[in-house]
Design an enzyme around this catalytic site. Structure first.
Site, PDB file in Angstrom:
ATOM      1  N   LYS A   1      83.971  -5.424  97.568  1.00 48.53           N
ATOM      2  CA  LYS A   1      82.793  -5.040  97.805  1.00 48.53           C
ATOM      3  C   LYS A   1      81.665  -5.705  98.597  1.00 48.53           C
ATOM      4  CE  LYS A   1      83.385  -3.162  92.922  1.00 48.53           C
ATOM      5  NZ  LYS A   1      83.198  -3.227  91.595  1.00 48.53           N
TER       6      LYS A   1
ATOM      7  N   GLN B   1      80.113  -7.008  87.172  1.00 50.76           N
ATOM      8  CA  GLN B   1      81.467  -6.431  87.165  1.00 50.76           C
ATOM      9  C   GLN B   1      81.961  -6.541  85.783  1.00 50.76           C
ATOM     10  OE1 GLN B   1      83.130  -5.548  89.881  1.00 50.76           O
ATOM     11  NE2 GLN B   1      85.018  -5.081  88.805  1.00 50.76           N
TER      12      GLN B   1
ATOM     13  N   ASP C   1      75.613   1.074  89.794  1.00 54.38           N
ATOM     14  CA  ASP C   1      76.828   1.319  89.005  1.00 54.38           C
ATOM     15  C   ASP C   1      76.686   2.544  88.051  1.00 54.38           C
ATOM     16  OD1 ASP C   1      79.352   0.284  89.447  1.00 54.38           O
ATOM     17  OD2 ASP C   1      79.225  -1.095  87.835  1.00 54.38           O
TER      18      ASP C   1
HETATM   19  N1  GUN Z   1      85.484  -2.802  86.503  1.00 56.13           N
HETATM   20  C1  GUN Z   1      86.451  -1.768  86.937  1.00 56.13           C
HETATM   21  N2  GUN Z   1      85.903  -0.764  87.530  1.00 56.13           N
HETATM   22  C2  GUN Z   1      84.312  -1.106  87.758  1.00 56.13           C
HETATM   23  C3  GUN Z   1      83.167  -0.495  88.241  1.00 56.13           C
HETATM   24  O1  GUN Z   1      83.252   0.585  88.962  1.00 56.13           O
HETATM   25  N3  GUN Z   1      82.119  -1.128  87.934  1.00 56.13           N
HETATM   26  C4  GUN Z   1      81.968  -2.409  87.257  1.00 56.13           C
HETATM   27  N4  GUN Z   1      80.821  -2.831  87.166  1.00 56.13           N
HETATM   28  N5  GUN Z   1      82.926  -2.910  86.724  1.00 56.13           N
HETATM   29  C5  GUN Z   1      84.229  -2.383  86.711  1.00 56.13           C
END
Ligand code: GUN
Length: 280
Positions: A46, A90, A113
């Site tokens: 990311k 995350q 998100d």
């Molecule tokens: N863990 C797996 N996919 C995601 C996501 O799209 N966002 C977040 N915050 N955690 C994740």
């Protein structure tokens, strides 16, 4: 359907937009708690792509045994910082950390998100807000590959808040107009149900669940699953058999994963706009 290529297009167009505005930095902040290896890799990707898009990124890392208070103060600090536009915590957080209490601290404008209850509520209510990146990435993929959704039958397999539930809302909302069925582990005769679908979105996290007998000729199959097996990382779709039948299919990896990142970055620029930190 090539998610890597589309992600690269999104990143390049964001970069152009940001450079053209010669704007003070658009900033994405991530919070990673603990030492989950896949999460570390996702977060690193990311940041790499944020930089390619011309954004700045900030990373806060906390130990596996971080307390609830420590996690919450890290998020609160980013929430209060005007130079931060998007916040991503995350998931999963280590056992023992109350996820909801942490997510509650992210202001809806910075919730790139789309996972907080306020963002989810806005999506349900049809109000302006951030939409979760993975289901948004699936919509973008369908759209960019010209897959018709209006009046088509779609089956979403899996009812997670991260993917399945928002996916159902996005496919069914006005303008997209699919007729959507939400299937899950207790659905009877899933294969027969899926055979009636024009579009199958597999987001159950069950390796190789969707086989050729689930798929009617020329149907579109999108794989959102990710499972770690002895044979490596695999999706919910048995690619080799399904590609013989499907009209369009996403690979795993290289399908929906990169689209999630592309949409996260689009959401981050949208966040900067919502906060008045980037011209409209
Ligand atoms: N863990 C797996 N996919 C995601 C996501 O799209 N966002 C977040 N915050 N955690 C994740």
């Amino acid at each position: 359907m090539d998610g890597n290529r589309l992600r690269d297009e999104i990143v390049a167009s964001l970069r152009q937009e940001i450079e053209a505005a010669s704007q003070a930095a658009v900033c994405l902040a991530t919070v990673l708690v603990g030492n989950d290896k896949p999460s570390q890799i996702y977060v690193r990707n990311k940041h790499r792509k944020a930089q390619e898009a011309g954004m700045v990124s900030r990373h806060v890392e906390l130990a596996q045994n971080a307390t609830q208070t420590e996690v919450q103060s890290a998020v609160r600090e980013l929430a209060d910082d005007d130079s931060v536009h998007g916040i991503l915590v995350q998931l999963p957080l280590p056992a023992g950390v109350d996820v909801e209490a942490v997510l509650d601290l992210i202001p809806p404008e910075k919730d790139v998100d789309g996972l907080t209850e306020r963002s989810m509520g806005r999506l349900l209510r049809g109000r302006v807000g951030h939409v979760p990146c993975t289901p948004l990435g699936v919509m973008e993929l369908l759209n960019r590959y010209g897959i018709e959704t209006s009046g088509r039958r779609a089956v979403v397999i899996g009812r997670s808040t991260l993917v399945g539930l928002p996916q159902v809302l996005l496919l069914g909302r006005k303008g997209c107009d699919a007729t959507v069925t939400l299937a899950h582990s207790r659905t009877k005769d899933l294969a027969a149900l899926c055979r009636k679908a024009d579009i199958i979105i597999a987001a159950a996290g069950m390796a190789g669940l969707v086989t050729a007998d689930f798929v009617s000729p020329q149907a579109t199959v999108v794989d959102v699953g990710i499972s770690r097996t002895a044979a490596g990382i695999v999706g919910d779709v048995d690619f080799d058999s399904v590609q013989e039948v499907a009209g369009a299919i996403t690979p795993m990896p290289g399908g929906t994963g990169p689209m999630t990142i592309g949409c996260l970055l689009k959401n981050t620029l949208a966040a900067a706009r919502m906060l008045g930190a980037f011209p409209r």
